[in-house]
Every structure is written in C-alpha cells, then in structure tokens.
Design a protein around this motif. Structure first.
Motif, mmCIF file in Angstrom:
data_model
loop_
_atom_site.group_PDB
_atom_site.id
_atom_site.type_symbol
_atom_site.label_atom_id
_atom_site.label_comp_id
_atom_site.label_asym_id
_atom_site.label_seq_id
_atom_site.Cartn_x
_atom_site.Cartn_y
_atom_site.Cartn_z
ATOM 1 N N GLY A 125 0.869 -1.103 -0.065
ATOM 2 C CA GLY A 125 0.045 0.066 -0.038
ATOM 3 C C GLY A 125 0.964 1.202 -0.175
ATOM 4 O O GLY A 125 0.330 2.330 -0.262
ATOM 5 N N ARG A 126 2.051 1.254 0.583
ATOM 6 C CA ARG A 126 2.815 2.359 0.470
ATOM 7 C C ARG A 126 3.019 2.973 -0.930
ATOM 8 O O ARG A 126 3.280 2.321 -1.860
ATOM 9 C CB ARG A 126 4.481 2.027 0.988
ATOM 10 C CG ARG A 126 4.492 2.787 2.030
ATOM 11 C CD ARG A 126 6.049 2.563 2.754
ATOM 12 N NE ARG A 126 6.022 1.724 3.587
ATOM 13 C CZ ARG A 126 7.023 1.150 3.948
ATOM 14 N NH1 ARG A 126 8.103 1.267 3.181
ATOM 15 N NH2 ARG A 126 7.152 0.029 4.801
ATOM 16 N N GLY A 127 2.729 4.448 -1.003
ATOM 17 C CA GLY A 127 2.932 5.056 -2.354
ATOM 18 C C GLY A 127 1.836 4.709 -3.235
ATOM 19 O O GLY A 127 1.688 5.147 -4.367
ATOM 20 N N ALA A 128 0.502 3.968 -2.815
ATOM 21 C CA ALA A 128 -0.602 3.789 -3.638
ATOM 22 C C ALA A 128 -1.031 4.826 -4.042
ATOM 23 O O ALA A 128 -1.517 4.878 -5.246
ATOM 24 C CB ALA A 128 -1.402 2.891 -3.073
ATOM 25 N N ARG A 129 -1.469 5.986 -3.600
ATOM 26 C CA ARG A 129 -1.923 7.293 -3.956
ATOM 27 C C ARG A 129 -1.104 7.751 -5.183
ATOM 28 O O ARG A 129 -1.855 8.055 -6.210
ATOM 29 C CB ARG A 129 -2.009 8.203 -2.813
ATOM 30 C CG ARG A 129 -2.657 9.612 -3.330
ATOM 31 C CD ARG A 129 -2.982 10.663 -2.147
ATOM 32 N NE ARG A 129 -3.523 11.792 -2.762
ATOM 33 C CZ ARG A 129 -4.862 12.080 -2.604
ATOM 34 N NH1 ARG A 129 -5.692 11.143 -2.584
ATOM 35 N NH2 ARG A 129 -5.145 13.056 -3.120
ATOM 36 N N GLU A 130 0.214 7.909 -5.015
ATOM 37 C CA GLU A 130 0.882 8.221 -6.035
ATOM 38 C C GLU A 130 0.985 7.355 -7.248
ATOM 39 O O GLU A 130 0.850 7.786 -8.314
ATOM 40 C CB GLU A 130 2.504 8.557 -5.686
ATOM 41 C CG GLU A 130 2.616 9.678 -4.426
ATOM 42 C CD GLU A 130 2.137 11.035 -5.322
ATOM 43 O OE1 GLU A 130 2.420 11.411 -6.513
ATOM 44 O OE2 GLU A 130 1.253 11.796 -4.408
ATOM 45 N N ARG A 131 0.900 6.038 -6.960
ATOM 46 C CA ARG A 131 0.817 5.270 -8.025
ATOM 47 C C ARG A 131 -0.495 5.325 -8.959
ATOM 48 O O ARG A 131 -0.427 5.249 -10.110
ATOM 49 C CB ARG A 131 0.922 3.924 -7.825
ATOM 50 C CG ARG A 131 2.374 3.588 -7.207
ATOM 51 C CD ARG A 131 2.808 1.930 -7.131
ATOM 52 N NE ARG A 131 1.782 1.147 -6.397
ATOM 53 C CZ ARG A 131 1.906 1.052 -5.213
ATOM 54 N NH1 ARG A 131 2.600 1.719 -4.565
ATOM 55 N NH2 ARG A 131 0.876 0.221 -4.702
ATOM 56 N N ARG A 133 -10.383 -1.756 -3.786
ATOM 57 C CA ARG A 133 -10.630 -1.031 -2.144
ATOM 58 C C ARG A 133 -9.578 0.029 -2.068
ATOM 59 O O ARG A 133 -9.843 1.014 -1.159
ATOM 60 C CB ARG A 133 -10.502 -2.426 -1.219
ATOM 61 C CG ARG A 133 -10.525 -2.045 0.151
ATOM 62 C CD ARG A 133 -11.011 -3.416 0.813
ATOM 63 N NE ARG A 133 -10.887 -2.943 2.454
ATOM 64 C CZ ARG A 133 -9.967 -3.001 3.319
ATOM 65 N NH1 ARG A 133 -8.795 -3.799 2.885
ATOM 66 N NH2 ARG A 133 -10.270 -2.708 4.294
ATOM 67 N N THR A 134 -8.309 -0.408 -2.342
ATOM 68 C CA THR A 134 -7.195 0.654 -2.128
ATOM 69 C C THR A 134 -7.559 1.963 -2.865
ATOM 70 O O THR A 134 -7.370 3.083 -2.288
ATOM 71 C CB THR A 134 -5.810 0.208 -2.444
ATOM 72 O OG1 THR A 134 -5.674 -1.044 -1.468
ATOM 73 C CG2 THR A 134 -4.823 1.056 -1.971
ATOM 74 N N ALA A 135 -7.937 1.675 -3.886
ATOM 75 C CA ALA A 135 -8.197 2.953 -4.891
ATOM 76 C C ALA A 135 -9.319 3.899 -4.046
ATOM 77 O O ALA A 135 -9.230 5.209 -4.098
ATOM 78 C CB ALA A 135 -8.562 2.824 -6.203
ATOM 79 N N TYR A 136 -10.115 3.053 -3.719
ATOM 80 C CA TYR A 136 -11.469 3.790 -3.065
ATOM 81 C C TYR A 136 -11.153 4.364 -1.876
ATOM 82 O O TYR A 136 -11.831 5.135 -1.142
ATOM 83 C CB TYR A 136 -12.729 3.029 -3.173
ATOM 84 C CG TYR A 136 -13.205 3.013 -4.786
ATOM 85 C CD1 TYR A 136 -13.733 4.140 -5.199
ATOM 86 C CD2 TYR A 136 -13.335 1.825 -5.527
ATOM 87 C CE1 TYR A 136 -14.094 3.984 -6.621
ATOM 88 C CE2 TYR A 136 -13.500 1.738 -6.561
ATOM 89 C CZ TYR A 136 -14.087 2.897 -7.311
ATOM 90 O OH TYR A 136 -14.597 3.013 -8.509
ATOM 91 N N GLN A 137 -10.183 3.845 -1.182
ATOM 92 C CA GLN A 137 -9.658 4.358 -0.052
ATOM 93 C C GLN A 137 -8.783 5.577 0.059
ATOM 94 O O GLN A 137 -8.983 6.644 0.761
ATOM 95 C CB GLN A 137 -8.690 3.385 1.075
ATOM 96 C CG GLN A 137 -9.408 2.255 1.477
ATOM 97 C CD GLN A 137 -8.457 1.477 2.100
ATOM 98 O OE1 GLN A 137 -6.954 1.166 1.570
ATOM 99 N NE2 GLN A 137 -8.854 0.453 3.076
ATOM 100 N N HIS A 138 -8.336 5.848 -1.366
ATOM 101 C CA HIS A 138 -7.550 6.974 -1.532
ATOM 102 C C HIS A 138 -8.627 8.258 -2.061
ATOM 103 O O HIS A 138 -8.345 9.416 -1.897
ATOM 104 C CB HIS A 138 -6.429 6.950 -2.268
ATOM 105 C CG HIS A 138 -5.485 6.323 -1.507
ATOM 106 N ND1 HIS A 138 -4.452 6.833 -0.758
ATOM 107 C CD2 HIS A 138 -5.093 4.940 -1.322
ATOM 108 C CE1 HIS A 138 -3.473 5.937 0.072
ATOM 109 N NE2 HIS A 138 -3.911 4.879 -0.578
ATOM 110 N N PHE A 139 -9.389 7.990 -2.768
ATOM 111 C CA PHE A 139 -10.578 8.677 -3.781
ATOM 112 C C PHE A 139 -11.961 8.216 -3.650
ATOM 113 O O PHE A 139 -12.026 6.857 -3.972
ATOM 114 C CB PHE A 139 -9.887 8.556 -5.213
ATOM 115 C CG PHE A 139 -8.547 9.263 -5.511
ATOM 116 C CD1 PHE A 139 -8.323 10.412 -5.602
ATOM 117 C CD2 PHE A 139 -7.591 8.224 -5.529
ATOM 118 C CE1 PHE A 139 -6.980 10.743 -5.682
ATOM 119 C CE2 PHE A 139 -6.062 8.726 -5.794
ATOM 120 C CZ PHE A 139 -6.044 10.071 -6.018
ATOM 121 N N ALA A 140 -12.624 9.065 -3.483
ATOM 122 C CA ALA A 140 -13.943 8.587 -3.162
ATOM 123 C C ALA A 140 -14.779 8.083 -4.397
ATOM 124 O O ALA A 140 -15.631 7.198 -4.165
ATOM 125 C CB ALA A 140 -15.041 9.756 -2.660
#
Length: 194
Positions: free
Chosen positions: A14-20, A51-58
């Motif tokens: 998960g580290r850096g997921a938002r940037e990726r 799931r990770t994507a929607y944790q970072h972006f609604a």
C-alpha cells in the motif's frame, strides 16, 4: 519494484498507492481519455486493489479532479514567476510549448465530461480563468492599455493553439505567439499613448 515492495500475494504494498494511482491516471487519461479508462484498468496499471483506490479517492470523479490539480497547481509559475524575463517576455514564454505536448488536459477533460458541474470541469474552468488573470497581470506590468481584455485575448490564443495543434497534428503555437506579440505591442503602444 523489489521483492520488499510486494505483499504476500505478489502485489505491491500500500505504500505509495496514492501516487501510483495518480501516475497511472495521468498516463491512461491522456492516452485513452477519461471515459475510455475504467477503474479496473487503472487499478491494474497502478498495482492496487479497487478497495485501496477507493480508500484514497471517493470515486472516479474525485480522482479526475485530482488528476487535473496535479498538472500545474501554481498556474504556469515556470513562466509567470520568472524574474529574469520582462513582463512582455513572460507573456510570450507562455506560448513556448513543445510541439509534442498533448492537448491541454483541462480542455480535454472539460470536453470529455460534458458536465459543467463535475468537480473536474469546475477545476478546469477555475484554472483557465487563473491563466487569463496571470496574463492580464503581466500585461498590466508591461503597460497594456486594457490588461484584462488582453489577458482574455491571450488566453484564447493559447487555448486555440492547443486545440488546433491537436486537430491538425502540427504545431500552432509559433503562429499564436506571433499574433500574441502583435496584440501585446499594440496594447502597450495604446497604453503609452494615454
């Protein structure tokens, strides 16, 4: 990516997921468009779960708005904040765009979304207004007679050159820069005559 970057299933941690996710959106939205890019493909490209994507972006709407914010949050600071250029030179530097630059992401997004109330459409509109303000400010510094009008005219030239470059697949910015120089010089001469 090293083995330490992978979790037990072989997927990236998960580290850096938002940037990726944002990097993948920049690539895919530019290449395929917003509508042509699904969240499944975007997540696969970023190496994250939905799931990770929607944790970072609604949702995708929020991701598209953030995608635009990342391009130039300070509104052409690389041009307008240059102390080594005169105001006239700063204005003309705004037209110095590489011929390989794809269509302006703000224009492309607004055209593709068709919804003026979409957060990304609102951001694109605010950004385009901010460009006209920066151009008007530089025109005022240069001594233009009507800096607001000149700022709007120059912004229109930039947007027109971006669209024309994309449509005809040939660099329209040199011609737009030549027109901008004439407009600018006429506006400064009219300002001097006051």
């Amino acid at each position: 990516m090293t083995e330490l970057d992978k979790g037990p299933t072989g997927r990236r941690r998960g580290r850096g997921a938002r940037e990726r996710i944002l990097r993948a959106s920049q690539q895919l939205f530019r290449e395929q468009g917003i509508g042509g890019t699904g969240m499944d493909q975007l997540c696969a490209e970023a190496g994250v779960s939905k799931r990770t994507a929607y944790q970072h972006f609604a949702g995708k709407d929020e991701l598209v708005a953030e995608y635009l914010r990342r391009f130039d949050p300070s509104v052409l600071s690389g041009v307008f904040d240059r102390a080594d250029l005169t105001p006239r030179e700063r204005i003309l530097a705004a037209f110095d765009v590489a011929p390989t630059t794809p269509l302006c992401p703000y224009i492309a997004t607004a055209v593709e979304l068709h919804d003026p109330e979409h957060p990304a459409s609102q951001y694109a509109r605010d950004y385009k207004r901010a460009v006209a303000v920066r151009l008007a400010d530089a025109a005022r510094e240069a001594g233009a007679a009507d800096p607001q009008q000149l700022g709007e005219q120059l912004a229109l030239l930039i947007d027109g050159a971006a669209a024309r470059t994309r449509v005809i697949n040939a660099d329209a910015f040199p011609t737009a820069a030549a027109v901008a120089a004439v407009l600018l010089d006429n506006a400064i001469t009219a300002g001097d005559a006051r």
